[in-house]
Design an enzyme around this catalytic site. Structure first.
Site, PDB file in Angstrom:
ATOM      1  N   TRP A 283      38.299   3.576 -39.031  1.00 41.23           N
ATOM      2  CA  TRP A 283      39.172   2.918 -38.129  1.00 41.23           C
ATOM      3  C   TRP A 283      38.196   1.771 -37.839  1.00 41.23           C
ATOM      4  CZ3 TRP A 283      39.254   1.026 -33.210  1.00 41.23           C
ATOM      5  CH2 TRP A 283      40.493   0.667 -32.454  1.00 41.23           C
TER       6      TRP A 283
ATOM      7  N   GLY B 256      30.934   5.338 -35.382  1.00 41.53           N
ATOM      8  CA  GLY B 256      30.545   4.843 -34.190  1.00 41.53           C
ATOM      9  C   GLY B 256      30.293   3.285 -34.165  1.00 41.53           C
TER      10      GLY B 256
ATOM     11  N   GLU C  39      53.565   9.273 -18.918  1.00 37.84           N
ATOM     12  CA  GLU C  39      53.481   9.746 -20.082  1.00 37.84           C
ATOM     13  C   GLU C  39      54.799   9.431 -21.185  1.00 37.84           C
ATOM     14  OE1 GLU C  39      51.962  11.997 -23.320  1.00 37.84           O
ATOM     15  OE2 GLU C  39      51.007  10.728 -21.586  1.00 37.84           O
TER      16      GLU C  39
ATOM     17  N   LYS D 126      54.138   7.632 -24.925  1.00 40.77           N
ATOM     18  CA  LYS D 126      54.558   8.323 -25.969  1.00 40.77           C
ATOM     19  C   LYS D 126      55.374   7.137 -26.788  1.00 40.77           C
ATOM     20  CE  LYS D 126      52.142  10.941 -26.624  1.00 40.77           C
ATOM     21  NZ  LYS D 126      51.283  11.118 -25.491  1.00 40.77           N
TER      22      LYS D 126
ATOM     23  N   GLU E 240      53.188   4.192 -28.205  1.00 40.29           N
ATOM     24  CA  GLU E 240      52.139   4.758 -29.113  1.00 40.29           C
ATOM     25  C   GLU E 240      52.698   4.846 -30.621  1.00 40.29           C
ATOM     26  OE1 GLU E 240      50.502   8.408 -27.231  1.00 40.29           O
ATOM     27  OE2 GLU E 240      49.067   7.663 -28.514  1.00 40.29           O
TER      28      GLU E 240
ATOM     29  N   HIS F 158      59.980  -3.596  -6.215  1.00 39.72           N
ATOM     30  CA  HIS F 158      58.851  -4.596  -6.006  1.00 39.72           C
ATOM     31  C   HIS F 158      58.492  -5.317  -7.292  1.00 39.72           C
ATOM     32  CE1 HIS F 158      58.730  -2.462  -2.047  1.00 39.72           C
ATOM     33  NE2 HIS F 158      58.639  -1.221  -2.924  1.00 39.72           N
TER      34      HIS F 158
HETATM   35  C1  AGP Z   1      47.658  10.249 -26.430  1.00 41.17           C
HETATM   36  O1  AGP Z   1      48.531  10.460 -27.263  1.00 41.17           O
HETATM   37  C2  AGP Z   1      46.594   9.332 -27.140  1.00 41.17           C
HETATM   38  N1  AGP Z   1      46.263   9.872 -28.298  1.00 41.17           N
HETATM   39  C3  AGP Z   1      45.433   9.047 -26.345  1.00 41.17           C
HETATM   40  O2  AGP Z   1      45.803   8.313 -25.203  1.00 41.17           O
HETATM   41  C4  AGP Z   1      44.635  10.080 -25.661  1.00 41.17           C
HETATM   42  O3  AGP Z   1      45.365  10.775 -24.824  1.00 41.17           O
HETATM   43  C5  AGP Z   1      43.314   9.654 -25.382  1.00 41.17           C
HETATM   44  O4  AGP Z   1      42.388   8.911 -26.364  1.00 41.17           O
HETATM   45  C6  AGP Z   1      42.434  10.788 -24.753  1.00 41.17           C
HETATM   46  O5  AGP Z   1      42.091  11.467 -25.680  1.00 41.17           O
HETATM   47  P1  AGP Z   1      41.231  13.091 -25.288  1.00 41.17           P
HETATM   48  O6  AGP Z   1      42.110  13.601 -24.605  1.00 41.17           O
HETATM   49  O7  AGP Z   1      41.077  13.593 -26.821  1.00 41.17           O
HETATM   50  O8  AGP Z   1      40.084  12.630 -24.411  1.00 41.17           O
END
Ligand code: AGP
Length: 608
Positions: free
Chosen positions: A74, A101, A481, A485, A488, A504
């Site tokens: 990534w 990392g 949320e 979704k 994403e 507002h």
């Molecule tokens: C949610 O669908 C995402 N994959 C992302 O926002 C995720 O919730 C966020 O990166 C936190 O991940 P975690 O719960 O593993 O810390």
């Protein structure tokens, strides 16, 4: 948030590595690469795109070796190109490194190494590692790795091989997860247990500033100061079925449908309605601290942050404790106020999210007790927290989090009742509240059984490029949320708002092309939310209402209505989110999006 796997043993390494890294593709999937030592020479292959592209390259010229390392990327530094794909090699192509990392001082190290004659081939931060190891390598690879990582600022989970000290793989971690798999005369290095589960369940979790050396007949762990560290072998409780799609088209859809069972797993042995209605074993050693808590600060990211918001409403309503919910990345650098009776709660499905991990460490440095709600056993956040609640919902592989959200919300509900009972010994409302949560899995199943209705609705809105989500009270975080979704996985621009906030500003966005998803369940604010629907309709907006079964009044006001079973307002988020997960899923599928591996995203964000 890349994935790395290393293997040494008597099996054909190429297949073991490719099968393993495919299971880690949810961590990053823009390019991949593999390296091994064949007849004393370092051999490597790289490819852009998903691992299957690398596999195609190897089909024509397979790897002939019993050891190797592999990586799925990534990109953080340097675009996803073949040059920037891992592994990265030194000047003489005798050392290969794969890394998860970010090396923050790579600029300085690059010029330091270039002055010493090293030639760089990529735009990555990682390549400095290969040249640093080259600088320090005589004949002992682990010592060279230890010297090299001491010059690194940032985070790393790495695996290294070299023709100058063949027959071993050296791994090291700081900030990024790294696990050793202990097999039968074979050993594995991996970022996540799912890559080695088909070979072994016996694992060792490396801690920060530790190194592992695996050879065909042994493994060793040391600190980067070259001091042996003794580690406990732990057994992974997951099985292969849990990491397969089990006939579903996508992991996300499988995980949406797993929610009734997942909540039962979360509640098993914790909620029994009898004498001590709520048992949270992971908190038993800190009951005195919990009794003294005067303020709770929740730290999290993304979907976990939304679950934290529902948790805030629950804790304030049920346990009457003031709660603040903070984006972990902001909390980390904001010099937060932590008093002695402040409890910090870290919420993370993966337990490896770097922002949340760093914020948690900051809170601990300031003297706070940290309680974690986590899904991945043995993850960094789980191991570093003072106490915790595991979700026990099995692996969540779809990048878009679904079952973890409902389980996190349910965990907050149990925690709030636990605190209530700790403080008041009994409460006449508790038996009813226990009955209410025990009925939720069945009610979720009822909504899942109406999936076809929601799929048809998705078809009506799949070509829209914007959407608004509105909710009040407990359903306001669900609106956030639902919007996340859709964003994403379908790449539709969507925003969630407290319904009253619409007037507002956001109301300016509304016209006949704006679908507005309104969570309008029967609770204290029902009348107000009906007004909000009228405001949208009077600007020609298209309304999809999530409503309580039996509510006929809303029929005439919304364009589409999805009914969900009735439940106490405090538990409605566990139901109202389900249609929003399915709506986003089906709209994304209809738009031809890669639902399990959405562009630019990764499952656990292990870099700040
Ligand atoms: C949610 O669908 C995402 N994959 C992302 O926002 C995720 O919730 C966020 O990166 C936190 O991940 P975690 O719960 O593993 O810390």
């Amino acid at each position: 948030m890349c994935g790395i796997v290393g293997y040494i043993g008597n099996k054909e390494a190429g297949k073991v590595l490719l099968d393993g890294i495919k299971r880690l593709e949810y961590r990053g999937y823009d390019s991949s690469g593999i390296a091994c030592i064949e007849n004393g020479t370092l051999r490597y292959e790289k490819a852009i795109g998903e691992v299957v592209e690398l596999e195609h390259k190897l089909n024509t010229n397979p790897i002939i070796a019993n050891m190797g390392i592999v990586h799925t990327r990534w990109a953080t530094h340097g675009a996803p190109t073949v040059e920037n794909a891992h592994p990265h090699m030194d000047c003489r192509c005798e050392i290969a490194v794969v890394h998860n990392g970010i090396i923050e001082n790579y600029d300085y190290l690059t010029s330091y190494l270039e002055q010493r004659g090293h030639i760089f081939k990529s735009q990555t931060d990682t390549e400095v590692l290969a040249h640093l190891i080259e600088e320090n390598l005589t004949d002992n690879l682990e010592e060279a790795v230890m010297s090299a990582v001491k010059m690194i600022e940032g985070t790393y989970g790495i695996a290294v091989i070299s023709t100058k000290d063949p027959g071993k793989i050296v791994a090291a971690r700081k900030g990024s997860p790294l696990i050793i798999g202990i097999g039968d005369n074979e050993y594995f290095i991996t970022s996540d247990v799912s890559a080695t589960l088909e070979h072994t369940r016996n694992v060792i979790y490396l801690d920060d500033l530790e190194v592992a050396i695996i050879t065909p007949d042994n493994y060793e762990t040391k600190t980067i100061e070259n001091i042996t560290s003794l580690k406990k072998i732990e057994e992974v409780l997951w099985n292969m079925d849990m990491i397969e799609k089990s006939g579903f088209q996508h992991f996300m859809l499988k995980e949406i449908h797993e929610q009734p069972q997942a909540l039962q797993n979360l509640m098993r042995g914790r909620v029994d309605g009898g004498k001590a209605p709520i048992k949270l074993g992971g908190l038993s050693h800190c009951e005195k601290d919990l009794l003294a808590v005067k303020r709770i600060v929740v730290i999290a990211c993304g979907t976990s942050w939304h679950a934290g918001l529902v948790g805030e409403y629950m804790l304030e309503e049920l346990a009457r404790i003031p709660v603040e919910v903070e984006y972990a990345s902001e909390f980390r650098y904001r010099n937060p106020i932590i008093e002695k009776d402040t409890l910090v709660m870290a919420i993370s499905q993966s337990g490896e999210t770097a922002d949340t991990l760093a914020a948690m460490r900051e809170a601990k440095n300031k003297g706070a007790k940290v309680l974690a709600i986590c899904n991945v056993v043995g993850s960094s956040i789980a191991r570093e927290a003072d106490a915790g609640i595991y979700l026990h919902i099995g692996p969540e592989i779809g990048v878009a989090s679904t079952k973890a959200f409902t389980a996190q919300v349910a965990a907050f509900y149990l925690f709030a009742l636990h605190i209530l009972l700790l403080r008041h010994k009994t409460d006449p409302k508790v038996p009813e509240m226990i009955t209410a949560i025990n009925s939720i899995p069945g009610k979720i199943q009822k909504i899942l059984d109406r999936e076809e209705e929601i799929r048809e609705m998705a078809d009506a809105y799949k070509d829209k490029n914007h959407a608004l989500y509105l909710g009040r009270g407990f359903n306001y975080p669900v609106a956030l949320e639902g919007a996340l979704k859709l964003k994403e996985i379908s790449y539709i621009h969507a925003q969630g708002y407290p319904a009253a906030e619409m007037k507002h500003g956001p109301i300016a966005l509304i016209d006949e092309n704006m679908p507005v998803i309104v969570i309008a369940t029967k609770d204290a604010t029902y009348g107000k939310i009906l007004n909000n629907i009228e405001e949208v309709k009077s600007r020609k907006g298209r309304v999809i209402a999530i409503a309580t079964e039996g509510d006929e009044q809303i029929q005439g006001k919304a364009d589409h209505v999805v009914y969900i079973p009735d439940a106490p307002a405090v538990l409605t988020p566990l139901l109202s989110v389900i249609p929003l997960q399915l709506l986003a899923y089906h709209m994304a599928v209809m738009r031809g999006c890669n639902v399990d591996k959405p562009r630019n995203l990764a499952k656990s964000v292990t870099v700040e």
